[in-house]
Design a protein around this motif. Sequence first.
Motif, PDB file in Angstrom:
ATOM      1  N   UNK A 385       0.785  -1.231   0.000  1.00  0.00           N
ATOM      2  CA  UNK A 385       0.000   0.000   0.000  1.00  0.00           C
ATOM      3  C   UNK A 385       0.811   1.271   0.000  1.00  0.00           C
ATOM      4  N   UNK A 386       2.144   1.182  -0.096  1.00  0.00           N
ATOM      5  CA  UNK A 386       2.968   2.391  -0.056  1.00  0.00           C
ATOM      6  C   UNK A 386       3.169   3.035  -1.420  1.00  0.00           C
ATOM      7  N   UNK A 387       2.757   2.376  -2.495  1.00  0.00           N
ATOM      8  CA  UNK A 387       2.821   2.991  -3.815  1.00  0.00           C
ATOM      9  C   UNK A 387       3.958   2.532  -4.684  1.00  0.00           C
ATOM     10  N   UNK A 388       4.305   1.265  -4.572  1.00  0.00           N
ATOM     11  CA  UNK A 388       5.449   0.758  -5.347  1.00  0.00           C
ATOM     12  C   UNK A 388       5.154   0.783  -6.845  1.00  0.00           C
ATOM     13  N   UNK A 389       3.923   0.432  -7.228  1.00  0.00           N
ATOM     14  CA  UNK A 389       3.620   0.430  -8.662  1.00  0.00           C
ATOM     15  C   UNK A 389       3.581   1.839  -9.235  1.00  0.00           C
ATOM     16  N   UNK A 390       3.073   2.800  -8.472  1.00  0.00           N
ATOM     17  CA  UNK A 390       3.056   4.169  -8.978  1.00  0.00           C
ATOM     18  C   UNK A 390       4.469   4.682  -9.224  1.00  0.00           C
ATOM     19  N   UNK A 391       5.397   4.341  -8.334  1.00  0.00           N
ATOM     20  CA  UNK A 391       6.791   4.727  -8.553  1.00  0.00           C
ATOM     21  C   UNK A 391       7.322   4.082  -9.833  1.00  0.00           C
ATOM     22  N   UNK A 392       6.998   2.800 -10.036  1.00  0.00           N
ATOM     23  CA  UNK A 392       7.458   2.121 -11.259  1.00  0.00           C
ATOM     24  C   UNK A 392       6.884   2.795 -12.500  1.00  0.00           C
ATOM     25  N   UNK A 393       5.615   3.162 -12.453  1.00  0.00           N
ATOM     26  CA  UNK A 393       5.006   3.852 -13.606  1.00  0.00           C
ATOM     27  C   UNK A 393       5.646   5.221 -13.835  1.00  0.00           C
ATOM     28  N   UNK A 394       5.959   5.923 -12.750  1.00  0.00           N
ATOM     29  CA  UNK A 394       6.599   7.225 -12.899  1.00  0.00           C
ATOM     30  C   UNK A 394       7.994   7.085 -13.508  1.00  0.00           C
ATOM     31  N   UNK A 395       8.721   6.052 -13.104  1.00  0.00           N
ATOM     32  CA  UNK A 395      10.041   5.783 -13.688  1.00  0.00           C
ATOM     33  C   UNK A 395       9.906   5.548 -15.188  1.00  0.00           C
ATOM     34  N   UNK A 396       8.930   4.734 -15.572  1.00  0.00           N
ATOM     35  CA  UNK A 396       8.702   4.459 -16.996  1.00  0.00           C
ATOM     36  C   UNK A 396       8.345   5.742 -17.741  1.00  0.00           C
ATOM     37  N   UNK A 397       7.461   6.532 -17.153  1.00  0.00           N
ATOM     38  CA  UNK A 397       7.008   7.757 -17.803  1.00  0.00           C
ATOM     39  C   UNK A 397       8.152   8.719 -18.084  1.00  0.00           C
ATOM     40  N   UNK A 398       9.113   8.815 -17.147  1.00  0.00           N
ATOM     41  CA  UNK A 398      10.213   9.765 -17.302  1.00  0.00           C
ATOM     42  C   UNK A 398      11.378   9.207 -18.107  1.00  0.00           C
ATOM     43  N   UNK A 399      11.295   7.946 -18.507  1.00  0.00           N
ATOM     44  CA  UNK A 399      12.402   7.319 -19.228  1.00  0.00           C
ATOM     45  C   UNK A 399      12.246   7.496 -20.733  1.00  0.00           C
ATOM     46  N   UNK A 400      13.299   7.118 -21.459  1.00  0.00           N
ATOM     47  CA  UNK A 400      13.260   7.178 -22.921  1.00  0.00           C
ATOM     48  C   UNK A 400      12.324   6.112 -23.496  1.00  0.00           C
ATOM     49  N   UNK A 401      11.848   5.187 -22.662  1.00  0.00           N
ATOM     50  CA  UNK A 401      10.957   4.114 -23.110  1.00  0.00           C
ATOM     51  C   UNK A 401       9.478   4.484 -22.952  1.00  0.00           C
TER      52      UNK A 401
END
Length: 661
Positions: A385-401
């Motif tokens: 419940x701490x938001x691990x998936x949201x962090x992963x999505x944010x990483x993807x969003x800010x990446x070249x991918x």
Amino acid sequence: MTAMPLAREGPVASGTLPIAEPQHVEAISRSHERCEALGLSRRDRPEHARVARAELAAARERNLRLHLHAAPLMEILLEQIMATQSMVVLTDAQGTVLHSVGHDDFLQRASRVALAPGANWSEASKGTNAIGTALVNEAPTVVHAGEHFIHANGFLTCSAAPILDPRGNLLGVLDVSGEHHSYHLHTLGLVKMSARMIENHWLSDDFRNGLRLHFHGRPEFIGTLMEGIVAVDHDGRLQGANRSALEQLHCSGAALRMQSTLSLFGVAVGAIVDHFRSPIAPPMVLNLPDGRTLHMRAAFSWPAWQALGAPQAQAQAPLDIAPPVAAAGSLYAAAVGLRAPAQGNSGISGLHYLRTGDAQMEAVVAKVRRVLDRDISILVLGETGTGKELLARAIHHDSARSRQPFVAVNCASIPENLIESELFGYEDGAFTGARRKGAPGKIVQAHGGTLFLDEIGDMPLALQARLLRVLQERQVTPLGSTRSLPVDVAVVSATHRDLSAMIAAGTFRQDLYYRLNGLVVKLPALRERSDLMVIVQKILRAETEGRPLALHEEVAALLQAYRWPGNIRQLANVLRTAAVMAGGERTITREHLSDDFLEDAQRALPETAASSRGTLEDLQLATIRRALEEAGGNISVAAKKLGISRNTIYRRLRWGDGEPS
């Protein structure tokens, strides 16, 4: 007509629901009539016969796809109902139980009436019950206590919803069964929502290479469970729809499939494709024949659309159009009052959304920024419940991918016998019930983008070696195939487990651990963060669509004093319920909070507050003292965490010591 029997004894064991609508009473009565016509007796003993193990395995293989879509949502549903005396059940279209999850004690009790995998719960087998009656009526159904035809099942209350494919064919039933004393009016609503999510996933899977239109009368509801979804072929004919679409369009599935985008929405399919080839295109406004207005977005992959022979659009270089964020992917984003970053970098940082003033989160974001696009795997640690998936999505969003797929796999929610095919894919004929032409698997689906392995600590040991080989060799071999497919994925993994301890115990491979932990970041628990009230306000803005909704001082004190074992997900559920209960009022008060949360919060408070049932002053004083303790006595730090001034803390402390404030 046979009168519907009442319960045998006890006020809670009433044979009717607390609020029994006439149509419900009629449905139960008709079901009892069917049971009598079948020759069943109300005093029949529970039939414990189940299909043989081989037959159950065959049934599960026939319904493998249903199982794959339903299993993660069953776990989420069980967490939502938060009751130990209950279970979540999935059956096929004949009523045979395929899978169940729940508290061990209740699963054992339910097995005494054969409510377990392999048992059949059609009306012909078990009389009136939510699963069997939902199958007959193809409608959501509650059967409470003595409403069950067979007396032995009277200790249960069951809430079931049928699961339909995009053409209206019955796939199975999702059910929550529990001790009748713990019945809650909202359970059926949660079951219906979960069934709709399964149906929406099925529709998106069926038409993943086609054009899907997502619409609603209110544009802010696009991307939520309330949106309508229709699938369109390259000629503009409507091929399938979810239930919300049929409800909004006031038509049956058969009637809808006789329509086209031009006849129903007044716009040709080519015009829709042209409009949505830009990733920043606004929603289209559609006018229905009856004069109503809908707002619509489209989801499609341009290369796949061209391969179907669709009309050529007239714009510039083709772009992949990302669908609205899936419900499961945006679960935490909704919880913190933020939209999860969509695929396709818009120029706005996804990691920026996570910065809400907490120093620990600032440090996490700073570390992640340094390794973006450096081919370094990231391992995210943190409680549920701490938001691990949201962090992963944010990483993807800010990446070249960011313009490529983001694919999430929850290793804990997929049954062990299915996770291999889910991850690595399979060829046609790899096993009984496999989809014709096979399935690519999550790793191949993530090619070019980001693969998020959630709860990696729950991956079976036997599959860890194969995953390591895939990540090292950058190629995957589907089940039943001898051909390896190249894959290029950025890997983000997450777990709430202690992987070091698991390595020592021999339950997690050390070599895989070193492959995944290029950078390790830990998300703080909500009780450790200083930005609680910022998150609260974001949640409330999201839930009320921007309408001002304040917290009474007593409620704010309760929220700050509570320890939040469920973290932000739990906070979001509490506030979502409170916002609904508040209705049109401008302030959330104690009366708008659910009883179970109030009881938990009361028990969590220090004795000084609990002894007086939590008066406002006691709650505020207990909260301030706890914040000071956590801040090491630093009043400035405590004041910042609580969102109040230093003078207020001094004033409250003087009052607590017996001086007037």
